[in-house]
Design a protein around this motif. Sequence first.
Motif, PDB file in Angstrom:
ATOM      1  N   ALA A 146      -9.931  54.378  19.018  1.00  9.49           N
ATOM      2  CA  ALA A 146      -9.505  53.856  18.059  1.00  9.49           C
ATOM      3  C   ALA A 146      -8.232  54.085  17.517  1.00  9.49           C
ATOM      4  O   ALA A 146      -8.485  55.622  17.750  1.00  9.49           O
ATOM      5  CB  ALA A 146     -10.206  53.602  16.562  1.00  9.49           C
ATOM      6  N   TRP A 147      -7.032  54.171  16.645  1.00  8.58           N
ATOM      7  CA  TRP A 147      -5.883  54.203  16.074  1.00  8.58           C
ATOM      8  C   TRP A 147      -5.968  53.507  15.147  1.00  8.58           C
ATOM      9  O   TRP A 147      -5.698  52.810  14.674  1.00  8.58           O
ATOM     10  CB  TRP A 147      -4.720  54.934  17.090  1.00  8.58           C
ATOM     11  N   LEU A 148      -5.152  54.362  14.339  1.00  9.46           N
ATOM     12  CA  LEU A 148      -5.042  54.566  12.653  1.00  9.46           C
ATOM     13  C   LEU A 148      -3.447  54.827  12.549  1.00  9.46           C
ATOM     14  O   LEU A 148      -2.869  55.861  13.206  1.00  9.46           O
ATOM     15  CB  LEU A 148      -5.775  55.622  11.337  1.00  9.46           C
ATOM     16  N   GLU A 149      -2.930  53.442  11.796  1.00 11.82           N
ATOM     17  CA  GLU A 149      -1.173  53.809  11.560  1.00 11.82           C
ATOM     18  C   GLU A 149      -0.368  53.640  10.490  1.00 11.82           C
ATOM     19  O   GLU A 149      -1.334  53.044   9.521  1.00 11.82           O
ATOM     20  CB  GLU A 149      -0.927  52.112  12.770  1.00 11.82           C
ATOM     21  N   SER A 150       0.534  54.399  10.163  1.00  7.64           N
ATOM     22  CA  SER A 150       1.031  54.225   8.301  1.00  7.64           C
ATOM     23  C   SER A 150       1.853  54.140   9.569  1.00  7.64           C
ATOM     24  O   SER A 150       2.093  54.386  10.389  1.00  7.64           O
ATOM     25  CB  SER A 150       0.489  55.932   7.812  1.00  7.64           C
ATOM     26  N   LYS A 198      -7.156  62.976  16.245  1.00  4.67           N
ATOM     27  CA  LYS A 198      -5.479  63.699  16.437  1.00  4.67           C
ATOM     28  C   LYS A 198      -4.844  63.145  15.726  1.00  4.67           C
ATOM     29  O   LYS A 198      -4.466  61.832  15.453  1.00  4.67           O
ATOM     30  CB  LYS A 198      -4.531  63.453  17.942  1.00  4.67           C
ATOM     31  N   VAL A 199      -4.155  63.418  14.277  1.00  7.27           N
ATOM     32  CA  VAL A 199      -3.289  62.898  13.581  1.00  7.27           C
ATOM     33  C   VAL A 199      -1.405  63.163  13.821  1.00  7.27           C
ATOM     34  O   VAL A 199      -1.405  65.162  13.901  1.00  7.27           O
ATOM     35  CB  VAL A 199      -3.442  64.043  12.229  1.00  7.27           C
ATOM     36  N   MET A 200      -0.785  62.627  14.225  1.00  2.77           N
ATOM     37  CA  MET A 200       0.665  63.154  14.420  1.00  2.77           C
ATOM     38  C   MET A 200       1.563  62.606  13.921  1.00  2.77           C
ATOM     39  O   MET A 200       1.488  61.498  13.092  1.00  2.77           O
ATOM     40  CB  MET A 200       0.232  62.051  15.510  1.00  2.77           C
ATOM     41  N   ASP A 201       2.572  63.340  13.369  1.00  2.00           N
ATOM     42  CA  ASP A 201       3.915  62.504  12.861  1.00  2.00           C
ATOM     43  C   ASP A 201       4.519  62.177  13.676  1.00  2.00           C
ATOM     44  O   ASP A 201       5.641  62.608  14.667  1.00  2.00           O
ATOM     45  CB  ASP A 201       4.612  63.701  12.494  1.00  2.00           C
ATOM     46  N   LYS A 202       5.123  60.748  13.370  1.00  2.00           N
ATOM     47  CA  LYS A 202       5.538  59.911  14.223  1.00  2.00           C
ATOM     48  C   LYS A 202       7.381  59.847  13.843  1.00  2.00           C
ATOM     49  O   LYS A 202       8.161  60.804  15.381  1.00  2.00           O
ATOM     50  CB  LYS A 202       6.275  58.537  13.477  1.00  2.00           C
ATOM     51  N   SER A 254      -6.855  49.804  15.081  1.00  2.00           N
ATOM     52  CA  SER A 254      -6.702  49.132  15.853  1.00  2.00           C
ATOM     53  C   SER A 254      -7.396  49.584  16.932  1.00  2.00           C
ATOM     54  O   SER A 254      -8.528  50.693  16.809  1.00  2.00           O
ATOM     55  CB  SER A 254      -5.608  48.597  16.945  1.00  2.00           C
ATOM     56  N   THR A 255      -7.923  48.348  18.252  1.00  2.00           N
ATOM     57  CA  THR A 255      -9.157  49.282  18.759  1.00  2.00           C
ATOM     58  C   THR A 255      -9.111  48.870  19.846  1.00  2.00           C
ATOM     59  O   THR A 255      -7.852  48.224  20.763  1.00  2.00           O
ATOM     60  CB  THR A 255     -11.017  48.564  18.572  1.00  2.00           C
ATOM     61  N   LYS A 272       4.302  56.538   9.003  1.00  2.00           N
ATOM     62  CA  LYS A 272       5.071  58.049   9.262  1.00  2.00           C
ATOM     63  C   LYS A 272       3.912  57.935   9.814  1.00  2.00           C
ATOM     64  O   LYS A 272       4.255  59.766  10.918  1.00  2.00           O
ATOM     65  CB  LYS A 272       4.751  58.965   8.087  1.00  2.00           C
ATOM     66  N   TRP A 273       2.624  58.168  10.043  1.00  2.00           N
ATOM     67  CA  TRP A 273       1.759  58.585  10.984  1.00  2.00           C
ATOM     68  C   TRP A 273       1.038  57.915  11.223  1.00  2.00           C
ATOM     69  O   TRP A 273       0.050  56.990  11.847  1.00  2.00           O
ATOM     70  CB  TRP A 273       0.638  59.673   9.579  1.00  2.00           C
ATOM     71  N   SER A 274       0.512  58.625  13.280  1.00  2.00           N
ATOM     72  CA  SER A 274      -0.788  57.834  13.517  1.00  2.00           C
ATOM     73  C   SER A 274      -1.643  58.431  13.678  1.00  2.00           C
ATOM     74  O   SER A 274      -1.963  59.972  13.978  1.00  2.00           O
ATOM     75  CB  SER A 274       0.075  57.958  14.642  1.00  2.00           C
ATOM     76  N   CYS A 275      -3.411  58.430  13.763  1.00  2.00           N
ATOM     77  CA  CYS A 275      -4.777  58.962  13.751  1.00  2.00           C
ATOM     78  C   CYS A 275      -5.075  58.437  15.290  1.00  2.00           C
ATOM     79  O   CYS A 275      -5.180  57.552  14.976  1.00  2.00           O
ATOM     80  CB  CYS A 275      -5.121  59.251  12.483  1.00  2.00           C
ATOM     81  N   LEU A 276      -5.156  59.398  15.937  1.00  2.00           N
ATOM     82  CA  LEU A 276      -6.072  58.981  17.625  1.00  2.00           C
ATOM     83  C   LEU A 276      -7.613  58.946  17.533  1.00  2.00           C
ATOM     84  O   LEU A 276      -7.987  60.739  16.875  1.00  2.00           O
ATOM     85  CB  LEU A 276      -5.342  59.283  18.377  1.00  2.00           C
ATOM     86  N   LEU A 277      -8.334  58.621  17.359  1.00  2.00           N
ATOM     87  CA  LEU A 277      -9.404  58.339  17.651  1.00  2.00           C
ATOM     88  C   LEU A 277     -10.634  59.032  18.563  1.00  2.00           C
ATOM     89  O   LEU A 277     -10.165  57.605  19.438  1.00  2.00           O
ATOM     90  CB  LEU A 277     -10.104  57.565  17.012  1.00  2.00           C
ATOM     91  N   THR A 278     -10.700  59.758  19.871  1.00  2.00           N
ATOM     92  CA  THR A 278     -10.740  60.338  21.834  1.00  2.00           C
ATOM     93  C   THR A 278     -12.065  60.708  21.147  1.00  2.00           C
ATOM     94  O   THR A 278     -12.863  61.793  20.128  1.00  2.00           O
ATOM     95  CB  THR A 278      -9.704  60.491  22.029  1.00  2.00           C
ATOM     96  N   GLU A 279     -12.498  61.147  22.472  1.00  3.87           N
ATOM     97  CA  GLU A 279     -13.448  61.731  22.404  1.00  3.87           C
ATOM     98  C   GLU A 279     -13.843  63.198  22.405  1.00  3.87           C
ATOM     99  O   GLU A 279     -12.870  63.676  22.611  1.00  3.87           O
ATOM    100  CB  GLU A 279     -14.006  61.575  23.753  1.00  3.87           C
ATOM    101  N   PHE A 280     -14.115  63.756  21.515  1.00  5.20           N
ATOM    102  CA  PHE A 280     -14.520  65.441  21.322  1.00  5.20           C
ATOM    103  C   PHE A 280     -15.305  65.945  22.765  1.00  5.20           C
ATOM    104  O   PHE A 280     -16.961  65.063  22.968  1.00  5.20           O
ATOM    105  CB  PHE A 280     -15.601  65.286  20.438  1.00  5.20           C
ATOM    106  N   CYS A 281     -15.353  67.037  22.960  1.00  4.70           N
ATOM    107  CA  CYS A 281     -15.922  67.417  24.058  1.00  4.70           C
ATOM    108  C   CYS A 281     -16.111  69.243  23.542  1.00  4.70           C
ATOM    109  O   CYS A 281     -15.215  69.789  23.095  1.00  4.70           O
ATOM    110  CB  CYS A 281     -14.505  68.219  25.499  1.00  4.70           C
ATOM    111  N   PRO A 282     -17.656  68.948  23.335  1.00  3.84           N
ATOM    112  CA  PRO A 282     -18.240  70.761  22.769  1.00  3.84           C
ATOM    113  C   PRO A 282     -17.582  71.516  24.046  1.00  3.84           C
ATOM    114  O   PRO A 282     -18.076  72.744  22.973  1.00  3.84           O
ATOM    115  CB  PRO A 282     -19.598  69.705  23.133  1.00  3.84           C
TER     116      PRO A 282
END
Length: 438
Positions: A135-139, A99-103, A41-42, A141-151
Amino acid sequence: MEPPWLDDDLRSISFNSTTTTTATDINRSTSSESEATWTSSTPTKPHALSGDPCWDAIRRSGSLSLTDIRFIQRLGAGDIGSVYLANLKSSSAAVFAAKVMDKKEIASRNKDARATTEREILEVLDHPFLPTLYAWLESPKWSCLLTEFCPGGDLHVLRQRQPCKRFPESTVRFYVSEVVVALEYLHMLGIVYRDLKPENVLVRSEGHIMLTDFDLSLKRDLSMSTPTQLFPNHNHLNPPPPTYHRPLDPPKFTSSSCILPNCIVPSVLCFHPMRKRKKPANYGGPEFVVEPVDVRSMSFVGTHEYLAPEIISGEGHGSAVDWWTLGIFMYELFYGVTPFKGMHNELTLANIVARALEFPKEPAIPAMARDLISQLLIKDPDRRLGSMMGATAIKHHPFFHGVNWALLRCTSPPFVPPPFCHHEAADNGCHGTPVEYY
């Protein structure tokens, strides 16, 4: 070519297994899963991302799956997963924090019926000091959040690199000001952050801050909260004279609600957090306050050294806990330590509820800074600065004299990280620009 360490850590993620990150709560664990179908999803606010190269890369990629992501290096790990520096295989120039998370872990830890998931928090945020969710990716069991990277990494690591591992007054004022504005915005959305600490304050490429890690946040229905309120105004040009507080007497024992199994200070704690609030002093014209200061939770969540007394008491807490953690946060930036840390966690909790706040003789910090910290670290949440008028009261404190709240983004940051070489990081890391989260 993929780096050799990917075999041990990330290859399983690319092919349907993963670990996640949180960097805060008290228990740690990891897990894995079998192959599953991922959906993506976006964000619902593409107008706010117009011209953002990361958003443009996401949009051009269309529907994403986890196999479209290249994991470069791990940035941090916690009890429900890990955060990785990542980019899209179709566009290596756009880098993200993935960020990949275990639901299951999220559900087991989320015991507060009114709390919500980090994704649900991030998707409503639209603020310069808070994360951008691309964006976030869903399965199943898992969620993956794509967020801003802070160097620039986090303030915990940055503080440790300072002389004597402490920040000067001007630097503390800069970072605390931006955190106050971020917390004010969260409270207006009905969100209690509950996890402020230097590890969760990241430095963006231009030097301004971004709060991260919303795993422990509480989001309430705004209809259940206090509506916009009208209070007397603290005059910007002629603020009232500061008051210097002696350490508060410990609250008298009123019940046996202390959560400590072997409380070493049985004569204190367990005050009732719902005592009648004092009316704010009148310093001028009206002031609008829109923060929902009356949201309540019974959860025991957070980092031991940063827990507010009302969380430890177990009698319910609201947004005032964020102002307590702001006081601990400010103290740590000045002194390099937290004020109530004990030899072990139980002693730390006992110190929080029973020991008076003390300031070291060295380094000497301004009286205005000590006064602000003292007012934020009042143990009774109903008397704590910010409990009645939220960030409005804090902004008017003399410590922030000269801060232009409307133009914080135009203020020159005290530290701007060097350019991050993400192409080199994919092979050997970018030496000279280390990034550490958590």
